[in-house]
Design a protein around this motif. Structure first.
Motif, PDB file in Angstrom:
ATOM      1  N   TRP A  71       1.419  -1.284  -0.174  1.00 38.19           N
ATOM      2  CA  TRP A  71       0.070   0.022  -0.090  1.00 38.19           C
ATOM      3  C   TRP A  71       0.761   1.273   0.226  1.00 38.19           C
ATOM      4  CZ3 TRP A  71      -4.311  -0.616  -2.007  1.00 38.19           C
ATOM      5  CH2 TRP A  71      -5.172  -1.889  -1.857  1.00 38.19           C
ATOM      6  N   ALA A  72       2.023   1.114  -0.167  1.00 33.75           N
ATOM      7  CA  ALA A  72       2.741   1.727  -0.639  1.00 33.75           C
ATOM      8  C   ALA A  72       2.813   3.541  -1.501  1.00 33.75           C
ATOM      9  CB  ALA A  72       4.648   1.878  -0.538  1.00 33.75           C
ATOM     10  N   THR A  73       1.843   2.986  -2.548  1.00 33.14           N
ATOM     11  CA  THR A  73       1.673   3.664  -3.777  1.00 33.14           C
ATOM     12  C   THR A  73       0.652   4.492  -2.731  1.00 33.14           C
ATOM     13  OG1 THR A  73       0.168   2.029  -4.615  1.00 33.14           O
ATOM     14  CG2 THR A  73       2.163   3.024  -5.646  1.00 33.14           C
ATOM     15  N   MET A  74      -0.620   4.306  -2.215  1.00 37.78           N
ATOM     16  CA  MET A  74      -1.785   4.689  -1.582  1.00 37.78           C
ATOM     17  C   MET A  74      -1.219   5.839  -0.576  1.00 37.78           C
ATOM     18  SD  MET A  74      -4.579   4.456  -3.147  1.00 37.78           S
ATOM     19  CE  MET A  74      -4.939   4.844  -2.336  1.00 37.78           C
ATOM     20  N   ALA A  75       0.266   5.189  -0.211  1.00 40.04           N
ATOM     21  CA  ALA A  75       0.712   6.357   1.105  1.00 40.04           C
ATOM     22  C   ALA A  75       0.957   7.437   0.809  1.00 40.04           C
ATOM     23  CB  ALA A  75       1.454   5.230   1.730  1.00 40.04           C
ATOM     24  N   LEU A  76       0.979   7.426  -0.458  1.00 34.56           N
ATOM     25  CA  LEU A  76       1.324   8.861  -1.239  1.00 34.56           C
ATOM     26  C   LEU A  76       0.283   9.194  -1.805  1.00 34.56           C
ATOM     27  CD1 LEU A  76       4.411   8.328  -3.581  1.00 34.56           C
ATOM     28  CD2 LEU A  76       4.193   9.253  -1.243  1.00 34.56           C
ATOM     29  N   SER A  77      -0.506   8.397  -2.139  1.00 35.68           N
ATOM     30  CA  SER A  77      -2.280   9.210  -2.471  1.00 35.68           C
ATOM     31  C   SER A  77      -2.952   9.758  -2.106  1.00 35.68           C
ATOM     32  CB  SER A  77      -2.267   7.500  -3.913  1.00 35.68           C
ATOM     33  OG  SER A  77      -1.292   7.070  -4.832  1.00 35.68           O
ATOM     34  N   MET A  78      -2.904   9.639  -0.456  1.00 32.51           N
ATOM     35  CA  MET A  78      -4.371   9.707   0.222  1.00 32.51           C
ATOM     36  C   MET A  78      -4.629  11.602  -0.460  1.00 32.51           C
ATOM     37  SD  MET A  78      -5.745   6.994   0.642  1.00 32.51           S
ATOM     38  CE  MET A  78      -7.549   7.457   1.830  1.00 32.51           C
ATOM     39  N   PRO A  79      -3.698  12.334  -0.038  1.00 36.83           N
ATOM     40  CA  PRO A  79      -4.146  13.520  -0.340  1.00 36.83           C
ATOM     41  C   PRO A  79      -5.293  13.807  -1.066  1.00 36.83           C
ATOM     42  CG  PRO A  79      -1.712  13.519   0.070  1.00 36.83           C
ATOM     43  CD  PRO A  79      -2.183  12.055  -0.515  1.00 36.83           C
ATOM     44  N   ASP A  80      -5.088  13.273  -3.075  1.00 35.36           N
ATOM     45  CA  ASP A  80      -6.195  13.166  -3.211  1.00 35.36           C
ATOM     46  C   ASP A  80      -7.434  12.938  -3.007  1.00 35.36           C
ATOM     47  OD1 ASP A  80      -3.725  13.455  -4.983  1.00 35.36           O
ATOM     48  OD2 ASP A  80      -3.648  11.361  -6.291  1.00 35.36           O
ATOM     49  N   TYR A  81      -7.636  11.455  -2.050  1.00 36.52           N
ATOM     50  CA  TYR A  81      -8.710  11.553  -1.522  1.00 36.52           C
ATOM     51  C   TYR A  81      -9.092  12.647  -0.722  1.00 36.52           C
ATOM     52  CZ  TYR A  81      -7.817   7.787  -4.188  1.00 36.52           C
ATOM     53  OH  TYR A  81      -7.218   7.331  -5.738  1.00 36.52           O
ATOM     54  N   THR A  82      -8.158  12.376   0.667  1.00 34.60           N
ATOM     55  CA  THR A  82      -8.855  13.517   1.660  1.00 34.60           C
ATOM     56  C   THR A  82      -8.567  15.120   1.358  1.00 34.60           C
ATOM     57  OG1 THR A  82      -5.886  13.732   2.336  1.00 34.60           O
ATOM     58  CG2 THR A  82      -7.516  12.028   2.883  1.00 34.60           C
ATOM     59  N   ARG A  83      -8.334  15.286   0.241  1.00 39.83           N
ATOM     60  CA  ARG A  83      -8.261  16.211  -0.236  1.00 39.83           C
ATOM     61  C   ARG A  83      -9.779  17.106  -0.360  1.00 39.83           C
ATOM     62  NH1 ARG A  83      -8.459  17.737  -6.545  1.00 39.83           N
ATOM     63  NH2 ARG A  83      -8.464  20.441  -5.959  1.00 39.83           N
TER      64      ARG A  83
END
Length: 550
Positions: free
Chosen positions: A288-300
């Motif tokens: 899930w390392a890609t999601m560790a980077l990508s989550m701001p795309d959703y938490t915005r």
């Protein structure tokens, strides 16, 4: 507000330069702890467009259940199910495999929530947030790394969806005997269906790609992606139901022999045991390392930090449940049929009652569809669009993700336990570990979660560093990746088996002193403070956070 915070924009040597305006252009909602930008910068054609503009606070309406549902949709998928069984295939015991799945996902949750904090506070996606650490132009580099890895996963997940669809085809056309013949020859892996029905398989592969493109087209980013949000909410409970049905049926076939299944001991010993143990731990972190980077795309789009945090905390426990289900089901299949099949699609297609098998394969397809949209398309599409925001929209970025995934053909790694672990998860884990180390140590330790929101869109702002790139980030990344991947370095096998953990920690140890003693004094002298007294912040940032409103 004093005039020291208020300034004008002007041209200097033909280049647009912003003086201050850092306070006047932002609003800080003290109660929600969120900041929004009140003006756009269309003149910054390489750095700003409407997709990248911070989400207005009134449109940040995702609650904790939305994030929990997203994680249900992403976690309960075929690769997660298979992950613990991969540990068994590599010689680890049952309890080792289950423990390491949980521990690896618990570790990656920490940088994930820290990175998510930036998205929720500032309302910006990952590529924009990354500009604060890598420079307004240098941010393209780590974003493309993440995007290419995401594109690789996109191809793997699309391949898995095709597996489920072709499994249904094999059942409905009464051609299971073809699959049985391949399993009898020892071909019992995720490639079995594509080898048995190649023409049907690759035509279906193309159709599934087209369906995903349609979904993405009708999910506009500026409207908080309502179609994607509701799609995840509907898919999650059905997916969990499907995996429980799969587990229940195979455990029943094996007469619920938990004792024998859970007592499987490691078949590797000594140094090899610990190398495998560490490799499997790091692979689970990298998963899930890609999601560790990508989550701001959703938490915005998050209502609050509470919403994004509480919604994500269940993730390691979801992975623990999946590990328990996956390991015991694989053991039950081996006990009942004397064949090791860690691919649940192949197992359900071959051995369950036809109607039930079709139902489960539909759920597998639905689950994988959900994760492919959220984990492997949305974030990477932002990354590619960030390269040229004026011309390259988010949807065009999604199309590029799909094209790169086909070129990479990353599904070739998924067919064997060794290839899945070493050639895919550990290989990209070393890259993302360094990127995440730089991001987390910069945001949480150096800046203490505070920075100038305006400057991420200014070509001549404080995140310009050296010609738009942060030299500390690039020097750190180059040194760490050399250590991780150079085969002639002593104890290389041990280093590579710890690719994510080592790259993450080494990046912090190198990056922090480079920033404190070189980059901040040279390129950001306005930042004052220390690591032990609130980090390094500017007077404008302090003004915004101390007054609650710019």
């Amino acid at each position: 507000m004093g005039n020291s915070y208020k300034g004008i924009s002007k041209f200097r040597e033909g280049v647009l330069v912003y003086t201050t305006d850092r306070v006047e252009a932002v609003n800080y909602d003290l109660k929600r702890g969120q900041i929004e930008l009140t003006k756009g910068y269309p003149e910054e054609k390489y750095l700003w467009n409407t997709d990248f503009h911070p989400t207005p606070i009134k449109k940040r309406n995702w609650d904790w259940y939305t994030y929990a549902a997203i994680w249900f949709g992403m976690a309960f998928i075929v690769p997660s199910w298979s992950l613990a069984s991969v540990g068994l295939s590599l010689g680890l015991g049952t309890l080792d495999s289950i423990l390491l799945v949980f521990l690896g996902n618990l570790i990656v949750l920490i940088p994930m929530i820290i990175q998510s904090h930036g998205g929720a506070r500032y309302g910006v996606p990952e590529p924009v947030l990354t500009r604060t650490r890598w420079g307004v132009y240098g941010a393209v580099f780590p974003s493309w790394i993440r995007a290419i890895i995401g594109a690789g996963w996109w191809g793997i997940e699309t391949y898995i969806m095709t597996e489920a669809a072709v499994g249904i085809y094999a059942i409905l056309t009464h051609r299971l005997g073809v699959l049985q013949s391949y399993v009898a020859k020892g071909i019992a892996n995720p490639y079995t269906l594509s080898v048995a029905f190649p023409q049907v398989f690759w035509i279906t592969f193309a159709v599934i790609i087209a369906l995903q493109i349609l979904l993405l087209y009708f999910s506009p980013v500026p409207e908080a992606q309502p179609a994607l949000k509701w799609f995840a909410r509907l898919a999650a409970p059905l997916v969990l139901l499907g995996f429980l049905i799969l587990w229940y049926n195979f455990m029943g076939i094996s007469h619920w022999n938990f004792g024998q299944i859970l007592s499987v001991k490691p078949t590797v010993a000594g140094t090899n045991y610990w190398i495998t143990w560490l490799a499997f731990l790091n692979a689970n972190i990298a998963y899930w390392a890609t999601m560790a980077l990508s989550m701001p795309d959703y938490t915005r789009f998050a209502k609050s930090q509470f919403a994004q945090t509480i919604g994500q905390v269940p993730m390691p426990f979801m992975m623990l449940v999946i590990a328990l289900l996956g390991v015991t089901t694989t053991g039950a299949i081996e006990e009942a049929y004397h064949v090791t099949i860690w691919d649940p699609i192949l197992a359900s297609t071959l051995y369950l009652q036809p109607t039930l098998a079709v139902f489960l394969n539909v759920l597998f397809l639905l689950a994988t569809f959900s994760v492919n949209v959220f984990a492997n398309t949305v974030g990477p599409a932002y990354d590619f669009a960030n390269t040229f925001p004026r011309k390259f929209t988010w949807f065009r970025g999604a199309l590029l993700v799909i094209a790169i995934s086909i070129i990479l053909g990353a599904w070739t790694f998924y067919g064997s336990a060794y290839g899945y672990l070493y050639n895919w998860l550990l290989t990209y884990g070393g890259l993302l570990g360094s990127v995440e180390g730089i991001i987390i140590f910069d945001y949480a330790l150096i800046r203490r979660f505070k920075f100038e929101l305006t400057d991420v869109f200014w070509s001549r702002g404080r995140f310009r560093y050296w010609r738009g790139i942060n030299p500390a980030a690039f020097v750190t990344f180059a040194v760490v990746e050399f250590i991780i991947y150079a085969p002639f370095i002593p104890y290389h096998s041990i280093i590579f088996s710890n690719s994510w953990l080592l790259s993450f920690l080494l990046s912090g140890l190198i990056y922090v002193p480079l920033m404190i003693y070189w980059v901040i004094p040279k390129y950001q002298p306005e930042l004052k403070g220390s690591l032990f007294k609130g980090g390094y912040v500017s007077k404008e940032v302090l003004h915004v956070f101390n007054n609650g409103k710019g």
